[in-house]
Design a protein around this motif. Structure first.
Motif, PDB file in Angstrom:
ATOM      1  N   THR A  52      41.655  48.439  77.112  1.00 48.29           N
ATOM      2  CA  THR A  52      42.454  49.994  76.488  1.00 48.29           C
ATOM      3  C   THR A  52      43.427  49.891  75.957  1.00 48.29           C
TER       4      THR A  52
ATOM      5  N   SER B 251      46.810  51.602  73.610  1.00 53.38           N
ATOM      6  CA  SER B 251      47.739  53.081  72.989  1.00 53.38           C
ATOM      7  C   SER B 251      47.444  53.704  72.141  1.00 53.38           C
ATOM      8  N   MET B 252      47.330  54.876  71.742  1.00 51.31           N
ATOM      9  CA  MET B 252      46.656  55.936  70.413  1.00 51.31           C
ATOM     10  C   MET B 252      48.582  56.843  70.362  1.00 51.31           C
TER      11      MET B 252
ATOM     12  N   TYR C 290      48.433  59.180  73.601  1.00 50.28           N
ATOM     13  CA  TYR C 290      47.269  58.634  73.842  1.00 50.28           C
ATOM     14  C   TYR C 290      46.573  58.002  74.414  1.00 50.28           C
ATOM     15  N   LYS C 291      45.585  56.954  74.829  1.00 50.79           N
ATOM     16  CA  LYS C 291      44.935  55.876  75.464  1.00 50.79           C
ATOM     17  C   LYS C 291      43.151  55.910  74.699  1.00 50.79           C
ATOM     18  N   MET C 292      42.637  55.132  74.691  1.00 48.52           N
ATOM     19  CA  MET C 292      41.414  54.656  74.226  1.00 48.52           C
ATOM     20  C   MET C 292      40.816  54.102  74.643  1.00 48.52           C
ATOM     21  N   THR C 293      39.495  53.644  75.743  1.00 47.95           N
ATOM     22  CA  THR C 293      39.771  52.522  76.149  1.00 47.95           C
ATOM     23  C   THR C 293      37.687  52.213  75.581  1.00 47.95           C
TER      24      THR C 293
ATOM     25  N   LEU D 197      32.707  54.968  75.548  1.00 45.13           N
ATOM     26  CA  LEU D 197      34.127  54.948  75.044  1.00 45.13           C
ATOM     27  C   LEU D 197      34.927  56.027  76.094  1.00 45.13           C
ATOM     28  N   THR D 198      36.508  55.986  75.990  1.00 46.83           N
ATOM     29  CA  THR D 198      36.729  57.129  76.512  1.00 46.83           C
ATOM     30  C   THR D 198      38.487  57.414  75.366  1.00 46.83           C
ATOM     31  N   PHE D 199      38.603  58.401  75.435  1.00 43.79           N
ATOM     32  CA  PHE D 199      39.789  59.474  74.570  1.00 43.79           C
ATOM     33  C   PHE D 199      40.973  60.246  75.270  1.00 43.79           C
TER      34      PHE D 199
ATOM     35  N   SER E 251      40.219  63.408  79.635  1.00 41.42           N
ATOM     36  CA  SER E 251      39.707  62.316  78.456  1.00 41.42           C
ATOM     37  C   SER E 251      38.591  63.198  78.404  1.00 41.42           C
TER      38      SER E 251
ATOM     39  N   SER F 263      34.414  61.613  76.678  1.00 41.54           N
ATOM     40  CA  SER F 263      34.176  60.096  77.152  1.00 41.54           C
ATOM     41  C   SER F 263      32.360  60.427  76.511  1.00 41.54           C
TER      42      SER F 263
END
Length: 426
Positions: free
Chosen positions: A329, A331-332, A336-339, A374-376, A384, A386
């Motif tokens: 995971t 940060s963006m 925001y986060k991306m996993t 892949l999750t934003f 979120s 995905s």
């Protein structure tokens, strides 16, 4: 704590994987369950002595209809209906105790008593003439009952070696109430209840949290000693043939080990790994041999039982199971986060309980599956999105199988599946 649940279920199953009606089952089930639990427990987490006492009650009411259609198979009754009602009451009382006898040593004990009362009411079997719709053969098997009164409990010890390492040993006695198998009832012997299952368990384990909580490692070993283990085995019901039904294995055992790990090598990355091994065998068990009985019918045209002594036979369990994942995971754009995740699971080959000692098509092969997502996400905005893929290699595998008369069918696993989802919380 009170609960009430009602289920209205209708299910049609083609049990022979055939376009013809060689063994189609329609099941109609209405069930409601009421439960009530009362519990008292001590609240001081720093006290040396902790206790918990409680009582649990549940009541279930069920009405079932089984329609079995074998109209395209010669030599059988084309359409059979089995209907009945089932009542069940369960009353359990329990006490759980723990006492820190030394700063690092805690003794654990528990005991419970359970009374389980089950009744099969107004069991009626009827055959139908498909041309006229009339009942041609009606049998009323009346009522049957099964009552279980058993004690269960455990004793053990837990030792805190240091703040990061804990171990325990446990000895337990448990049980599972007896019950009935009532689908396609043609003989009174089918309604004989199977016995309660009893088990003595021996378990030892350690749990660790290392490197400033960056690594968690747990491991355990166990041995289960069964009396009257309940199995979905085989019964013979002419003219339909070999059908599934619950039976008891007088003596059996299972042993194995489990391991799980979770690591955080650096910020954002989580690695997990799980390992399981088990092996089981029957010490005392004689039962209908499904394959031999079916083969004898194929050569003689007559259904007659062929029994086998399975003492010393392996249960055919999936000895090895593995699963693991790597999840990262980051940060963006500040908020925001991306996993990204890749995970897998593996299950070794296993044989269905109805086919003890058989191989070939009766042993489900091992399979290995890979999945990913892949999750934003916007944590502050509570939403979120995905995209995910399951069984990315598109493996062809099956989970279980069984015989219906002279047919053998399997339950396939899901093929490759790709999808997307959106999640919003508030």
């Amino acid at each position: 704590m009170s609960a009430f649940e009602a289920v209205d279920e209708h299910e049609l199953t083609n049990q022979t994987n055939s376009v013809a009606s060689y063994g189609n089952m329609f099941r109609n089930n209405q069930t409601n369950v009421f439960s009530q639990e009362v519990k008292l427990e001590s609240r001081n987490p720093h006290a040396r002595f902790h206790w918990e006492v409680g009582m649990y009650y549940s009541r279930a009411r069920m009405a079932q209809n089984f329609w079995y259609d074998s109209s395209d198979r010669p030599g059988t009754t084309p359409l059979n209906e089995t209907s009945y009602r089932q009542n069940q009451q369960n009353f359990n009382q329990y006490v759980q105790l723990s006492y820190r006898i030394l700063p690092k040593l805690t003794l654990i004990g528990a005991i419970s008593h359970e009374s389980d009362d089950r009744q099969m009411l107004n069991v009626v079997s009827a055959d139908y003439d498909l041309n006229t719709g009339a009942r041609t053969h009606v049998q009323n098997f009346g009522n049957s009952g099964a009552l279980t009164n058993q004690f269960a409990g455990r004793v053990g010890a837990q030792y805190q070696f240091n703040p990061s390492v804990m171990g325990y040993v446990m000895f337990s006695r448990g049980f599972k109430p007896g019950g009935f198998s009532a689908n396609i009832t043609q003989q009174a012997s089918q309604l004989k209840p199977f016995k309660a299952e009893q088990v003595l368990t021996y378990e030892g384990s350690f749990k660790t949290m290392l490197f400033n909580r960056r690594l968690r490692v747990n491991a355990a070993g166990f041995y289960y000693d069964y009396r009257d283990q309940q199995l979905l085995g085989t019964i013979l019901v002419p003219p339909y043939g070999v059908l599934g039904g619950y039976v008891n294995a007088p003596r059996s055992n299972i042993y194995g080990a489990e391991f799980d790990m979770e690591a955080h090598p650096f910020h954002g990355l989580v690695l997990t790994q799980n390992f399981g091994y088990q092996n089981g065998s029957y010490s005392q068990f004689q039962s209908l041999n499904r394959s031999a009985t079916t083969a004898q019918f194929a050569s003689t045209g007559v259904w007659s039982p062929v029994n086998t002594n399975y003492n010393g036979y392996n249960m055919g369990l999936a000895n090895l199971t593995l699963s693991g994942a790597a999840t990262y995971t980051w940060s963006m754009f500040h908020d925001y986060k991306m996993t990204f995740d890749v995970d897998y699971n593996y299950r070794g080959a296993q044989t269905q309980p109805q086919h003890i000692g058989d191989g070939g098509i009766y042993r489900a092969p091992a399979y290995f599956l890979v999945n990913s997502f892949l999750t934003f996400a916007a944590p502050k905005q509570h939403w979120s999105v995905s995209v995910y893929g399951q069984n990315l290699a598109d493996r062809r595998y099956w989970l279980s199988g069984g015989t219906q008369a002279t047919f053998y069918g399997v339950m396939p696993g899901l093929p490759r599946f790709v999808g997307a989802k959106m999640n919003v919380t508030y």
